[in-house]
Design an enzyme around this catalytic site. Structure first.
Site, PDB file in Angstrom:
ATOM      1  N   GLU A  75       0.861  -1.186   0.000  1.00  0.00           N
ATOM      2  CA  GLU A  75       0.000   0.000   0.000  1.00  0.00           C
ATOM      3  C   GLU A  75       0.896   1.234   0.000  1.00  0.00           C
ATOM      4  O   GLU A  75       1.672   1.446   0.927  1.00  0.00           O
ATOM      5  CB  GLU A  75      -0.893   0.017   1.243  1.00  0.00           C
ATOM      6  CG  GLU A  75      -1.960  -1.060   1.224  1.00  0.00           C
ATOM      7  CD  GLU A  75      -2.765  -1.096   2.513  1.00  0.00           C
ATOM      8  OE1 GLU A  75      -2.747  -0.096   3.259  1.00  0.00           O
ATOM      9  OE2 GLU A  75      -3.398  -2.129   2.769  1.00  0.00           O
ATOM     10  N   ASP A  87      -5.456   8.300  10.735  1.00  0.00           N
ATOM     11  CA  ASP A  87      -4.086   7.862  11.012  1.00  0.00           C
ATOM     12  C   ASP A  87      -3.604   8.273  12.400  1.00  0.00           C
ATOM     13  O   ASP A  87      -3.931   9.345  12.889  1.00  0.00           O
ATOM     14  CB  ASP A  87      -3.139   8.423   9.941  1.00  0.00           C
ATOM     15  CG  ASP A  87      -3.452   7.868   8.565  1.00  0.00           C
ATOM     16  OD1 ASP A  87      -3.704   6.659   8.491  1.00  0.00           O
ATOM     17  OD2 ASP A  87      -3.468   8.626   7.585  1.00  0.00           O
TER      18      ASP A  87
END
Length: 260
Positions: free
Chosen positions: A49, A60
């Site tokens: 990724e 995140d």
């Protein structure tokens, strides 16, 4: 005739305990992406990724937020990343997935984005803030046209009905977020998380699942793989990239952490 997508090919194989690794392009230096991808391939990683930065990465944790900030400061943009990956398929055969937020993609243009992914050999994308209804109505037809898999996320809070609806309308795999919090390494997955993994496993979905968020060591990797095809590691590897002097050392450090 449409060629088989590399993500589909990976999951059609029999290999289990698949390992997908995330990194943020441009965080260690502006042109780091090709070297990192090639090192991951060399060390037998199953899928990669490639993160591209955004100024407000809401899903995140601290490690990936810091990497995104460094990447932005270094000048990383989607257009530049596509340029850097122009020849990646001459040396890399594993599936490549872009991971990033909707805003930079919309600025680039979604059809332009899918077309560019197809041209450089990126097989899919994960867009955490793309609403499912918008995906179905506005994005799926374009992604399908360019053979790009749009990977949707499910969390412990996602209802069985919604999981089944996502499964029916997507290809590639389903990204099972281990918890409703942000990304970041964890030492172990508690019984509650493992019950969630088993619940989704019991739905007999057509798509395989990969577990992400919190996978950082042998215990979490094995727990993730017990009820899915494999695990996605992000924060642990991003941290190693910032600590080790070479990319190969970071990859070797990651594999060591997941095995011992």
């Amino acid at each position: 005739m449409e060629t088989m997508n590399r993500i589909d090919n990976l999951f059609k194989g029999t290999k289990r305990n698949l390992l997908s690794v995330y990194f943020c392009a441009g965080a260690t230096r502006i042109d780091d992406a090709p070297e990192i991808i090639q090192s991951l391939q060399k060390h037998g990683i199953d899928m990669v990724e490639i993160g591209f930065p955004f100024s407000d990465p809401m899903a995140d944790g601290v490690v990936i937020q810091e990497a995104a900030t460094k990447s932005l400061k270094n000048g990383m943009k989607l257009r530049l990343l596509f340029e850097q990956l122009q020849n990646i398929r001459s040396s890399v055969t594993m599936p490549l997935i872009f991971m990033g937020y909707l805003n930079p993609i919309l600025r680039f243009g979604f059809e332009n984005f899918c077309k560019a992914c197809n041209e450089v050999g990126v097989d899919g994308c994960i867009i955490p803030d793309l609403p499912f209804a918008d995906y179905i109505n506005d994005f799926k037809p374009i992604a399908d046209k360019y053979n790009i898999r749009v990977i949707m996320l499910v969390t412990p809070e996602t209802s069985d009905d919604r999981v089944k609806e996502i499964d029916a309308n997507t290809n590639g795999f389903i990204y099972m977020v281990s918890s409703a919090s942000t990304t970041g390494a964890q030492k172990s997955f508690d019984e509650q998380k493992q019950a969630y993994f088993r619940r989704i496993d019991g739905l007999n979905l057509k798509n395989e699942r990969m577990v992400g968020f919190g996978v950082s060591n042998k215990a979490t990797f094995e727990a993730a793989c017990a009820n899915s095809r494999g695990a996605i590691v992000g924060s642990k590897f991003v941290k190693l990239l910032s600590e080790k002097s070479t990319v190969d050392e970071a990859v070797e450090g990651l594999l060591d952490a997941l095995k011992n």
